[in-house]
Design an enzyme around this catalytic site. Sequence first.
Site, PDB file in Angstrom:
ATOM      1  N   CYS A  67     -38.716  -8.061  12.410  1.00 56.07           N
ATOM      2  CA  CYS A  67     -38.007  -8.844  11.553  1.00 56.07           C
ATOM      3  C   CYS A  67     -38.206  -8.338  10.083  1.00 56.07           C
ATOM      4  O   CYS A  67     -39.293  -8.067   9.696  1.00 56.07           O
ATOM      5  CB  CYS A  67     -38.926 -10.135  11.715  1.00 56.07           C
ATOM      6  SG  CYS A  67     -38.174 -11.622  10.937  1.00 56.07           S
ATOM      7  N   LEU A  68     -37.051  -8.598   9.414  1.00 54.74           N
ATOM      8  CA  LEU A  68     -37.261  -8.359   7.882  1.00 54.74           C
ATOM      9  C   LEU A  68     -38.003  -8.967   7.228  1.00 54.74           C
ATOM     10  O   LEU A  68     -38.377  -8.781   6.239  1.00 54.74           O
ATOM     11  CB  LEU A  68     -35.749  -8.328   7.394  1.00 54.74           C
ATOM     12  CG  LEU A  68     -34.534  -7.402   7.938  1.00 54.74           C
ATOM     13  CD1 LEU A  68     -33.206  -7.613   7.466  1.00 54.74           C
ATOM     14  CD2 LEU A  68     -35.034  -5.947   7.753  1.00 54.74           C
ATOM     15  N   HIS A 108     -34.595 -18.457  13.792  1.00 51.92           N
ATOM     16  CA  HIS A 108     -34.947 -18.645  12.266  1.00 51.92           C
ATOM     17  C   HIS A 108     -34.297 -19.786  11.656  1.00 51.92           C
ATOM     18  O   HIS A 108     -35.050 -20.533  10.891  1.00 51.92           O
ATOM     19  CB  HIS A 108     -34.053 -17.328  11.649  1.00 51.92           C
ATOM     20  CG  HIS A 108     -35.001 -15.998  11.324  1.00 51.92           C
ATOM     21  ND1 HIS A 108     -36.275 -16.181  10.748  1.00 51.92           N
ATOM     22  CD2 HIS A 108     -34.809 -14.794  11.922  1.00 51.92           C
ATOM     23  CE1 HIS A 108     -36.758 -14.970  10.965  1.00 51.92           C
ATOM     24  NE2 HIS A 108     -35.859 -14.158  11.336  1.00 51.92           N
ATOM     25  N   HIS A 145     -33.201 -14.445  18.675  1.00 52.72           N
ATOM     26  CA  HIS A 145     -33.926 -14.179  17.285  1.00 52.72           C
ATOM     27  C   HIS A 145     -33.497 -14.967  15.904  1.00 52.72           C
ATOM     28  O   HIS A 145     -34.413 -15.765  15.512  1.00 52.72           O
ATOM     29  CB  HIS A 145     -34.269 -12.832  17.172  1.00 52.72           C
ATOM     30  CG  HIS A 145     -35.076 -12.422  15.909  1.00 52.72           C
ATOM     31  ND1 HIS A 145     -36.042 -11.702  16.190  1.00 52.72           N
ATOM     32  CD2 HIS A 145     -34.874 -12.578  14.565  1.00 52.72           C
ATOM     33  CE1 HIS A 145     -36.771 -11.531  14.999  1.00 52.72           C
ATOM     34  NE2 HIS A 145     -36.076 -12.008  14.105  1.00 52.72           N
ATOM     35  N   GLU A 146     -32.207 -14.739  15.792  1.00 48.79           N
ATOM     36  CA  GLU A 146     -31.758 -15.416  14.561  1.00 48.79           C
ATOM     37  C   GLU A 146     -31.584 -16.875  14.609  1.00 48.79           C
ATOM     38  O   GLU A 146     -31.914 -17.642  13.668  1.00 48.79           O
ATOM     39  CB  GLU A 146     -30.203 -14.737  14.249  1.00 48.79           C
ATOM     40  CG  GLU A 146     -30.190 -13.165  14.150  1.00 48.79           C
ATOM     41  CD  GLU A 146     -31.142 -12.855  13.085  1.00 48.79           C
ATOM     42  OE1 GLU A 146     -31.633 -13.530  12.016  1.00 48.79           O
ATOM     43  OE2 GLU A 146     -31.754 -11.626  13.157  1.00 48.79           O
ATOM     44  N   GLN A 175     -33.575 -16.418   5.449  1.00 47.11           N
ATOM     45  CA  GLN A 175     -34.274 -15.306   5.001  1.00 47.11           C
ATOM     46  C   GLN A 175     -34.035 -14.946   3.612  1.00 47.11           C
ATOM     47  O   GLN A 175     -34.904 -14.222   2.910  1.00 47.11           O
ATOM     48  CB  GLN A 175     -34.116 -14.103   5.887  1.00 47.11           C
ATOM     49  CG  GLN A 175     -34.761 -14.225   7.302  1.00 47.11           C
ATOM     50  CD  GLN A 175     -34.396 -13.226   8.273  1.00 47.11           C
ATOM     51  OE1 GLN A 175     -33.374 -13.160   8.812  1.00 47.11           O
ATOM     52  NE2 GLN A 175     -35.351 -12.365   8.421  1.00 47.11           N
ATOM     53  N   GLY A 196     -29.872  -8.073  11.978  1.00 48.65           N
ATOM     54  CA  GLY A 196     -29.389  -9.431  11.893  1.00 48.65           C
ATOM     55  C   GLY A 196     -30.081 -10.156  10.650  1.00 48.65           C
ATOM     56  O   GLY A 196     -31.227  -9.581  10.404  1.00 48.65           O
TER      57      GLY A 196
HETATM   58 ZN    ZN Z   1     -36.127 -12.145  12.046  1.00 49.38          ZN
END
Ligand code: ZN
Length: 174
Positions: free
Chosen positions: A94-95, A140, A136-137, A51, A46
């Site tokens: 998380c990236l 963000h 989660h997204e 991001q 995701g």
């Molecule tokens: Zn994340």
Amino acid sequence: MTKKKILVVPDPTLRKVSEPVKEVNSEIKNLMDDMLETMYAAPGIGLAAVQIGVLKRVIVIDLSKADEKKTPLFIINPEITFRSKDLISYEEGCLSIPNQFAEVKRPSSCKVNYLDYEGRNNEINADGLLATCIQHEIDHLNGVLFIDHLSKLKKDLILKKTEKQKKEINRVVV
Ligand code: ZN
């Protein structure tokens, strides 16, 4: 499609609230294509536009495994209209917080209204991993990270480790 650089904590952009998309035009489609390529290359399941430094309410998700056919999901302007009372916990990463994982409890299912890649209104009933991933997204898009769901102690530890990791990477480069 272009692979973009993924922002990492403590980049202040990650804490900003993203703006709704007014029109799903070619600019937004290009953004989604870039996000998908960036997510696949990372690799991740995701990615939110913030991001890669774009403050728009756009998310891409793909839960397919490496050897399976790709099943990308494009989610624009998501609104959660239902959250289940029962919770489920997953070890989340998380990236934007590389190599750090922690267990987070979230509603085990949710219902989300959104616009798809073609700008059509859509609704999804998500449960399990997909429900966790979508929540989660969406966090963000509101400047929230998974570590915000942890105790201050755990959160500070993860941020410290990420910082140390960065320094180690610099050392190798130098
Ligand atoms: Zn994340």
